[in-house]
Scaffold this motif. Sequence first.
Motif, PDB file in Angstrom:
ATOM      1  N   ALA A  65      -6.220  -9.582  -1.089  1.00 32.16           N
ATOM      2  CA  ALA A  65      -4.786  -9.254  -1.158  1.00 32.16           C
ATOM      3  C   ALA A  65      -4.118  -9.969  -2.328  1.00 32.16           C
ATOM      4  O   ALA A  65      -3.312  -9.369  -3.046  1.00 32.16           O
ATOM      5  N   LEU A  68      -5.031  -8.234  -5.576  1.00 37.22           N
ATOM      6  CA  LEU A  68      -4.316  -6.973  -5.757  1.00 37.22           C
ATOM      7  C   LEU A  68      -2.837  -7.182  -6.086  1.00 37.22           C
ATOM      8  O   LEU A  68      -2.273  -6.466  -6.912  1.00 37.22           O
ATOM      9  N   ARG A  94       0.344   1.104  -6.676  1.00 37.76           N
ATOM     10  CA  ARG A  94      -0.813   1.287  -5.791  1.00 37.76           C
ATOM     11  C   ARG A  94      -1.432  -0.051  -5.400  1.00 37.76           C
ATOM     12  O   ARG A  94      -1.793  -0.248  -4.239  1.00 37.76           O
ATOM     13  N   CYS A  95      -1.546  -0.964  -6.340  1.00 37.92           N
ATOM     14  CA  CYS A  95      -2.161  -2.269  -6.050  1.00 37.92           C
ATOM     15  C   CYS A  95      -1.377  -3.035  -4.983  1.00 37.92           C
ATOM     16  O   CYS A  95      -1.966  -3.609  -4.066  1.00 37.92           O
ATOM     17  N   CYS A  97       0.629  -1.763  -2.758  1.00 39.19           N
ATOM     18  CA  CYS A  97       0.475  -1.026  -1.502  1.00 39.19           C
ATOM     19  C   CYS A  97      -0.913  -1.291  -0.897  1.00 39.19           C
ATOM     20  O   CYS A  97      -1.032  -1.583   0.295  1.00 39.19           O
ATOM     21  N   TYR A  98      -1.947  -1.219  -1.706  1.00 38.05           N
ATOM     22  CA  TYR A  98      -3.310  -1.448  -1.219  1.00 38.05           C
ATOM     23  C   TYR A  98      -3.499  -2.877  -0.711  1.00 38.05           C
ATOM     24  O   TYR A  98      -4.311  -3.117   0.174  1.00 38.05           O
ATOM     25  N   ALA A  99      -2.772  -3.825  -1.262  1.00 35.20           N
ATOM     26  CA  ALA A  99      -2.899  -5.221  -0.834  1.00 35.20           C
ATOM     27  C   ALA A  99      -2.487  -5.402   0.628  1.00 35.20           C
ATOM     28  O   ALA A  99      -2.945  -6.341   1.294  1.00 35.20           O
ATOM     29  N   ALA A 101      -3.255  -3.589   3.211  1.00 35.15           N
ATOM     30  CA  ALA A 101      -4.343  -3.314   4.162  1.00 35.15           C
ATOM     31  C   ALA A 101      -5.205  -4.552   4.426  1.00 35.15           C
ATOM     32  O   ALA A 101      -5.376  -4.947   5.587  1.00 35.15           O
ATOM     33  N   PHE A 141       2.182   1.322   6.876  1.00 31.24           N
ATOM     34  CA  PHE A 141       1.627   2.577   6.364  1.00 31.24           C
ATOM     35  C   PHE A 141       2.084   3.797   7.158  1.00 31.24           C
ATOM     36  O   PHE A 141       2.480   4.797   6.573  1.00 31.24           O
TER      37      PHE A 141
END
Length: 155
Positions: A65, A68, A94-95, A97-99, A101, A141
Motif C-alpha cells: 500500500a 502504491l 489508479r495507484c 485506488c489500488y492501494a 485493497a 469500493f
Amino acid sequence: MQEQVEKESLKEQMGRIIEEARMLLPGIQALFGFQTIAVFNEPFKKLPMLVQDCHVAALALVVVAIALVMLPAAYHRQAEPFHVSRRATSLSSRCICYALAPLAAAISLDVFVVLQMVTGDTTLAAIGGGSAFVLLISVWFGYPQLMRYKLARSS
C-alpha cells in the motif's frame, strides 16, 4: 434534479491526487510503525504461529500500500517532472485506488491478530477480521462503484 458537474484541469486533478496521497500516507505509516513494534513485545511471541504469520502478511500488505501511494509522486518527479499528462493523472489515480485493497486486507489481518490476542478465540477473531474486510471493501469500493453505476445511468 440535475447535479452541477464541473471538469477539472489536469493540473487540478494532479493536485487533488497528491492531496489524497498526503492524507493516506500518515495513517499507513503509523500502522506500519505499530506493526513493526508489535513483534518485539513478549506477548506477540506467545501467539500461535498462524497468528504471527497473519501479522507478517499484514506488514507485507502495508508495504505494498505504501509503495502504491508513493508511486504518483515518484512517477511525476522522475518520468514527467515538468508537466502533467493524462497518463500521469490516470496512473496516479489508479495507484491510490489500488492501494486501498492491500490496506483493507492488512487492517483486517491486524484486527484478526488483535482479537486473537485479546480473546484467545480464533473463530471470533476470524469473524472480526472478516467483518472488517467486508466493511472496508464495501465502503472503499462497493459504494463508489454503485454510485458510479447510478450516475452513469442517470446521465
